[in-house]
Scaffold this active site. Sequence first.
Site, PDB file in Angstrom:
ATOM      1  N   THR A 220      40.019  57.231  35.932  1.00 25.27           N
ATOM      2  CA  THR A 220      40.134  55.792  35.708  1.00 25.27           C
ATOM      3  C   THR A 220      38.821  55.270  35.155  1.00 25.27           C
ATOM      4  O   THR A 220      37.775  55.910  35.282  1.00 25.27           O
ATOM      5  CB  THR A 220      40.470  55.065  37.018  1.00 25.27           C
ATOM      6  OG1 THR A 220      39.389  55.266  37.948  1.00 25.27           O
ATOM      7  CG2 THR A 220      41.758  55.604  37.627  1.00 25.27           C
TER       8      THR A 220
ATOM      9  N   GLU B 149      47.610  56.027  36.574  1.00 26.85           N
ATOM     10  CA  GLU B 149      48.230  56.719  37.700  1.00 26.85           C
ATOM     11  C   GLU B 149      49.712  57.024  37.493  1.00 26.85           C
ATOM     12  O   GLU B 149      50.328  57.676  38.338  1.00 26.85           O
ATOM     13  CB  GLU B 149      48.064  55.879  38.972  1.00 26.85           C
ATOM     14  CG  GLU B 149      46.632  55.768  39.462  1.00 26.85           C
ATOM     15  CD  GLU B 149      45.856  54.614  38.831  1.00 26.85           C
ATOM     16  OE1 GLU B 149      44.760  54.278  39.322  1.00 26.85           O
ATOM     17  OE2 GLU B 149      46.340  54.045  37.824  1.00 26.85           O
TER      18      GLU B 149
ATOM     19  N   TRP C 272      47.762  29.893  43.787  1.00 24.63           N
ATOM     20  CA  TRP C 272      47.388  30.937  42.830  1.00 24.63           C
ATOM     21  C   TRP C 272      47.543  30.456  41.391  1.00 24.63           C
ATOM     22  O   TRP C 272      48.513  29.796  41.038  1.00 24.63           O
ATOM     23  CB  TRP C 272      48.243  32.186  43.026  1.00 24.63           C
ATOM     24  CG  TRP C 272      47.982  32.941  44.286  1.00 24.63           C
ATOM     25  CD1 TRP C 272      48.789  33.032  45.374  1.00 24.63           C
ATOM     26  CD2 TRP C 272      46.813  33.705  44.584  1.00 24.63           C
ATOM     27  NE1 TRP C 272      48.206  33.810  46.340  1.00 24.63           N
ATOM     28  CE2 TRP C 272      46.983  34.248  45.885  1.00 24.63           C
ATOM     29  CE3 TRP C 272      45.637  33.998  43.899  1.00 24.63           C
ATOM     30  CZ2 TRP C 272      46.038  35.053  46.503  1.00 24.63           C
ATOM     31  CZ3 TRP C 272      44.697  34.808  44.504  1.00 24.63           C
ATOM     32  CH2 TRP C 272      44.898  35.321  45.797  1.00 24.63           C
TER      33      TRP C 272
ATOM     34  N   LYS D  42      42.440  31.845  43.019  1.00 21.49           N
ATOM     35  CA  LYS D  42      43.002  31.036  44.099  1.00 21.49           C
ATOM     36  C   LYS D  42      42.265  29.709  44.162  1.00 21.49           C
ATOM     37  O   LYS D  42      41.073  29.649  44.487  1.00 21.49           O
ATOM     38  CB  LYS D  42      42.907  31.765  45.441  1.00 21.49           C
ATOM     39  CG  LYS D  42      43.794  31.147  46.533  1.00 21.49           C
ATOM     40  CD  LYS D  42      43.980  32.080  47.704  1.00 21.49           C
ATOM     41  CE  LYS D  42      45.055  31.562  48.643  1.00 21.49           C
ATOM     42  NZ  LYS D  42      45.282  32.479  49.778  1.00 21.49           N
TER      43      LYS D  42
END
Length: 544
Positions: free
Chosen positions: A185, A332, A447, A442
């Site tokens: 990654t 992944e 959100w 937030k």
Amino acid sequence: MEGLMLDVPLLLSSFLWRTERLFHDKRIITRLSTGGYHSYDYREFGQRVRRLANSLGALGITHGDVVATLAWNHYRHLECYYGVPVMGATLHTVNMRLFEDQQAYTLNHAGARVLLLDADQVPAVERLVEIGIPKVEAFVIMHDGTMPVTNLSPVYSYEQLMARASSEFEFPTFDENTAAAICYTSAATGDPKGVVYSHRALVLQSLILGMNGMLGVDESAVWMPISPMFHANAWCVPHTCLAQGADIVLTGEHPLDRDYLQIIADKRVTGVNAAVTVGQMMRDYIERSGEHLDLSSLKLMWLGAQAPPRGLLDWWMTTNGTRAFTGYGMTESSPQVCFNFTKSTLADAPIEEDWARRTSGGLPIPLMQIKIVDEDDDELPWDGTSIGTVCLRAPYTARGYLNVEAESTSTKLAGWFKSGDVAVIDPDGYVTVKDRIRDHIKSGGEWISSIDLENALMTHPGVREAMVVGVPHEKWQERPVALVVKRDPEVSTADLTRYLTDRFAKWWLPDEYIFLDELPKTSMGKLDKKRARATLGQLRAGST
């Protein structure tokens, strides 16, 4: 009762067996930095794959060993995609855009015994040796012409090894869960993590991408993977093309935006896969230069790494007749999770609904199960409004990382991979990623999706690129700030505020717009919000 089927493992060598016999005359073409192209057919490719396997065997590589590459997209790198795994070894494609200490970390962590590198990477590898990569026992330079001068030792010429090796090599049979490749990654936080792809995972993902309704590659395609071969197997596209017998066109060393366009024109490329930023760069070059290149062959453009703006997809269709589309994936998951296409039952949907789906991540691909969960890991409904963390389950999805102790998870998620993405899923199954968990803003207990704001800003005709990040706020906890690269120098903060006012609630609107010449990006071309926050902090510090 058991089925009476032969127990034949899913191995990458099965692709090569088929392609050599059915599509032996199809081509693998590589742009050369010296001008012109290198071209050969799949028959010669197969012979060279066998020579490479024998060459690595002569260097002591056996089943279970790790062989690394540090290379661009070219035919020798593609030979490594097969020459290493078909012998039961594992290919570790080192990300050349990682920092040097991260590259050294991945080489040591994976335990690579041999490193194959491009000639232009010699200075970088010499520095890696100084940092310390003691497990690497040999260096093999992939080059044309004279062997470069280097203090690497022992060092070999790729072509000299190939010339001495036999083209006779019998592909061994082994367990399909054997590791075929490792990709790390891009290390948004901490050390890079190694994702180990099995032969089974890569075979399944490649077959799925070749299906109608997915990428739909067939033997008539001339496909150019622009996404780097050192990351997530160039989205598994080279394997898909080889399995289907399609011509593969590779971009070579140090390609630029004009190089991509010239290759498309020269080789009549029918499809490309690339980061959204590359699609933007090619568009911008065409508009900026006014140069006429015949791109009429280009029918498909798969753009990933982030959600593409509607304006970019529309530009390619309107200007060139190219269907640009997107999907959703991650390292992944080998790497695809979803692929975007319009279901026949939704073909007559209102235009705004259609665009909302076309700019989403799309539908889960075959064999992929997906769900979103709340903070207690309870599953949320597919209603298009409930926001939760994406969880995946598929035979090509990672269950963990190389040499990393598995994180504890709730019994509710046993057998699932919990990603760091936050998304909604509509009743028809379209997945729209709203943010990475760490990037969701937030504000006042509610959100705000930075991705929704970015996508809206990039539909403004005067905006080239946009990024939205959350910054600390005494009253509201966090507030959004927009970083913008202009297409039209006259665009102002007031213009953008008015533009967003009709699309979002007032409390969603960015508190501030900062205009930059370019936005920070990760090694894979994604918007780098970690660096953006640091840049924002420096800009604010400089103004005090």
